[in-house]
Design an enzyme around this catalytic site. Structure first.
Site, PDB file in Angstrom:
ATOM      1  N   LYS A 107       0.826  -1.207   0.000  1.00  0.00           N
ATOM      2  CA  LYS A 107       0.000   0.000   0.000  1.00  0.00           C
ATOM      3  C   LYS A 107       0.862   1.260   0.000  1.00  0.00           C
ATOM      4  CE  LYS A 107      -3.664  -2.558   2.287  1.00  0.00           C
ATOM      5  NZ  LYS A 107      -4.281  -2.967   3.560  1.00  0.00           N
ATOM      6  N   GLN A 153      -4.756  -1.679   9.667  1.00  0.00           N
ATOM      7  CA  GLN A 153      -4.496  -2.990   9.085  1.00  0.00           C
ATOM      8  C   GLN A 153      -5.030  -4.090  10.006  1.00  0.00           C
ATOM      9  OE1 GLN A 153      -3.077  -3.582   5.964  1.00  0.00           O
ATOM     10  NE2 GLN A 153      -3.764  -5.670   6.371  1.00  0.00           N
ATOM     11  N   ASP A 176     -11.387   2.618   4.194  1.00  0.00           N
ATOM     12  CA  ASP A 176     -11.732   1.204   4.105  1.00  0.00           C
ATOM     13  C   ASP A 176     -13.248   1.003   3.990  1.00  0.00           C
ATOM     14  OD1 ASP A 176      -9.820  -0.690   3.792  1.00  0.00           O
ATOM     15  OD2 ASP A 176      -9.496  -1.090   5.915  1.00  0.00           O
TER      16      ASP A 176
END
Length: 369
Positions: A107, A153, A176
């Site tokens: 990422k 994460q 997200d």
């Protein structure tokens, strides 16, 4: 170019079973005599149209994801080089899981490649971290104008409440798409009088964040066929799996595009028969090769979200990755299918980048940019 394959005997029977005529007297009165030859005689127009050949086409998620990342890089290329003028993604990594570390590096590299800034906060001793430590950092990022997207994460250590941590993220920076506020907006159909209608064919116009993997699934359907896409409206779509991360959100996205949705799961009866009616199949159940070719409607579109490891003693690693759909067999039936790997996977990071870009546009008043 994908190779053309002869339709196998079982697939000709499958084609016949999906024909409207086959739902009537002929099919049900002669099942013991129905053979490949009899199907050809009974349905000459269908077989002539197909010419006894099917062309299976891979949906190249890697190529499509690269195109999206290039589009973003082009849009950001004219910005000043300083970090405060560019979209910024903050990532929280708790613990020392190798797979999580790999995902985070990917990422960060993706951000750099398209001209975004990334910020990383690591807590390698995950068992010693407290919820308050993580919440405090998220609050700092919520107030930081250089941070436009926040990503935690997952998974987090067992003693940390994922729900509490994710709910602390400012919904405007929840790239997200997992915050309850963003979920609620996704699940609003806005069919009542006076509701604002959103353009679900343009994700960059949606004023809140959509989960990355489900968004990527729809983007794949919209960009196949040399960018022309496949029409979703009016199609029968079956989603296999009802998770909050993929199954439920992708079902809602298909519904927003006016598909007729069925969600099947571990308690669904006659699951094969239901899937056979689908023009679009999204498999997100996490069971290797669960969906067989005989379950699929000829000419359907298959989006395989599953990533499963199976033994492969003849390979260097001793295992290989497969999806939830039996890919080799399904290619003989469907029109389009995502391979695993190389299908849905690359789209997740591409959508994360685009969500971050969208957040930056909203924060800087550049919604038309």
């Amino acid at each position: 170019m994908p190779s053309k394959r002869k339709i196998a005997h079982r697939h000709i029977l499958s084609i016949a079973s999906c024909c409207p005529v086959s739902q009537g007297f002929i099919w049900h009165s002669l099942p013991h005599r129905l053979t490949t030859k009899s199907v050809i005689n009974l349905y000459p127009a269908l077989i002539t149209r197909l010419s006894l050949e099917m062309t299976a086409k891979d949906i190249d998620g890697k190529s499509i994801a690269e195109s999206i990342r290039s589009e973003l890089a082009s849009k950001l290329s004219s910005l000043p080089p300083d970090a405060t003028s560019r979209p910024g993604l903050a990532v929280m990594l708790v613990g020392s899981r190798k797979d999580s570390q790999t995902y985070v590096r990917m990422k960060q590299k993706a951000c750099a490649d398209c001209g975004m800034v990334s910020f990383l906060e690591e807590y390698p001793n995950g068992e010693e971290v407290t919820e308050e430590m993580l919440l405090a950092k998220i609050r700092d990022w919520n107030e930081d104008d250089a941070v436009h997207g926040i990503l935690v994460q997952l998974p987090l250590p067992k003693h940390i409440s994922e729900e509490r941590i994710l709910s602390e993220v400012d919904p405007k920076k929840d790239v997200d798409g997992l915050h309850p506020a963003n979920t609620a907006k996704l699940f609003s159909t806005a069919t009542h009088a006076g509701a604002v209608k959103l353009n679900w064919k343009d994700f960059t116009s949606i004023p809140f964040h959509i989960p990355c993997t489900p968004q990527g699934c729809i983007e794949l359907i919209d960009r196949i066929n040399d960018g022309q896409g496949i029409e979703i409206e009016g199609k029968n779509a079956v989603v296999i799996g009802r998770s909050n991360l993929v199954g439920m959100p992708v079902a809602m996205l298909l519904l927003h595009r006016n598909a007729t949705i069925t969600i099947v799961h571990s308690r669904t009866k006659n699951i094969e028969n239901i899937i056979q009616q689908a023009d679009i199949v999204v498999a997100a159940v996490g069971r290797a090769n669960m969906v067989q070719a005989s379950w699929l409607k000829p000419g359907c579109v298959v989006i395989d979200v599953g990533i499963n490891s199976v033994d492969a003693p003849d390979t260097k690693r001793g295992y290989k990755l497969v999806g939830d759909v039996n890919y080799a067999e399904a290619k003989e039936v469907c029109e389009w299918i995502t391979p695993v790997p190389g299908g849905v996977g690359p789209m997740t990071i591409a959508m994360l980048l685009r969500n971050t870009w969208n957040s930056w546009r909203r924060a800087t008043g550049q919604m038309d940019g």
